[in-house]
Design a protein around this motif. Sequence first.
Motif, PDB file in Angstrom:
ATOM      1  N   SER A   5       0.855  -1.181   0.000  1.00  9.15           N
ATOM      2  CA  SER A   5       0.000   0.000   0.000  1.00  9.15           C
ATOM      3  C   SER A   5       0.898   1.240   0.000  1.00  9.15           C
ATOM      4  N   VAL A   6       0.305   2.379  -0.257  1.00 11.13           N
ATOM      5  CA  VAL A   6       1.051   3.637  -0.196  1.00 11.13           C
ATOM      6  C   VAL A   6       1.628   3.839   1.198  1.00 11.13           C
ATOM      7  N   ARG A   7       0.844   3.554   2.227  1.00 10.01           N
ATOM      8  CA  ARG A   7       1.311   3.728   3.609  1.00 10.01           C
ATOM      9  C   ARG A   7       2.474   2.798   3.919  1.00 10.01           C
ATOM     10  N   GLU A   8       2.378   1.545   3.454  1.00 15.77           N
ATOM     11  CA  GLU A   8       3.468   0.591   3.684  1.00 15.77           C
ATOM     12  C   GLU A   8       4.741   1.060   2.985  1.00 15.77           C
ATOM     13  N   TYR A   9       4.599   1.494   1.743  1.00 16.44           N
ATOM     14  CA  TYR A   9       5.752   2.012   1.005  1.00 16.44           C
ATOM     15  C   TYR A   9       6.353   3.208   1.741  1.00 16.44           C
ATOM     16  N   SER A  10       5.504   4.134   2.167  1.00 19.01           N
ATOM     17  CA  SER A  10       5.987   5.327   2.867  1.00 19.01           C
ATOM     18  C   SER A  10       6.727   4.962   4.143  1.00 19.01           C
ATOM     19  N   LEU A  11       6.189   4.010   4.891  1.00 18.56           N
ATOM     20  CA  LEU A  11       6.834   3.584   6.133  1.00 18.56           C
ATOM     21  C   LEU A  11       8.198   2.966   5.848  1.00 18.56           C
ATOM     22  N   LEU A  12       8.266   2.069   4.870  1.00 16.04           N
ATOM     23  CA  LEU A  12       9.549   1.473   4.510  1.00 16.04           C
ATOM     24  C   LEU A  12      10.543   2.545   4.068  1.00 16.04           C
ATOM     25  N   ASP A  13      10.069   3.493   3.294  1.00 15.40           N
ATOM     26  CA  ASP A  13      10.933   4.566   2.798  1.00 15.40           C
ATOM     27  C   ASP A  13      11.479   5.406   3.952  1.00 15.40           C
ATOM     28  N   VAL A  14      10.613   5.826   4.855  1.00 15.27           N
ATOM     29  CA  VAL A  14      11.037   6.635   6.005  1.00 15.27           C
ATOM     30  C   VAL A  14      12.048   5.869   6.851  1.00 15.27           C
ATOM     31  N   LEU A  15      11.738   4.622   7.161  1.00 21.68           N
ATOM     32  CA  LEU A  15      12.619   3.837   8.022  1.00 21.68           C
ATOM     33  C   LEU A  15      13.940   3.494   7.338  1.00 21.68           C
ATOM     34  N   SER A  16      13.941   3.391   6.025  1.00 21.97           N
ATOM     35  CA  SER A  16      15.178   3.060   5.309  1.00 21.97           C
ATOM     36  C   SER A  16      16.177   4.211   5.359  1.00 21.97           C
ATOM     37  N   ARG A  17      15.711   5.399   5.692  1.00 23.41           N
ATOM     38  CA  ARG A  17      16.585   6.580   5.730  1.00 23.41           C
ATOM     39  C   ARG A  17      17.245   6.787   7.100  1.00 23.41           C
TER      40      ARG A  17
END
Length: 150
Positions: free
Chosen positions: A40-52
């Motif tokens: 989902s968009v939220r899952e992608y966003s969470l992974l993106d934020v945490l990957s940084r």
Amino acid sequence: MTATDSALTALSQGWCALSLLHGRIEAHIERALQAGHGLSVREYSLLDVLSRQHDGPGGHLQMKQVADAVVLSQSATTRLVTRLEERGLLSRYLCPTDRRGIYTNVSEAGLALLAAARPTNNAALREALDAAAQNAELAPLVTAVEQLKA
């Protein structure tokens, strides 16, 4: 109608246009991420934020900071983290300096999925903005988004 009324009407119309643009972009990206990667968009966003995150001082985010970054409540963020952890995309651990704090890291599988999904996200965003730019009401907002330097 007074000047204030027309100013409020214009403000309200602007807000509606912004909300419409956001909804269209999010829906387009959601469909692309779900179809291509099961995210989902939220899952992608969470992974993106945490990957940084990084290991230096202040490099790991607390759950409140993560929730703010993905624009969800803390409880919704915790549920989202749990779902992704169950899929093997994230892991949680206690903060080494404050045993009350819990940090979340993206797993290797999560990083791989994020890397695979990033081009899909970017292409869907571009497509959604290009489509919105064809709408006279949304075109100025698209221009404003494209000119932002975050």
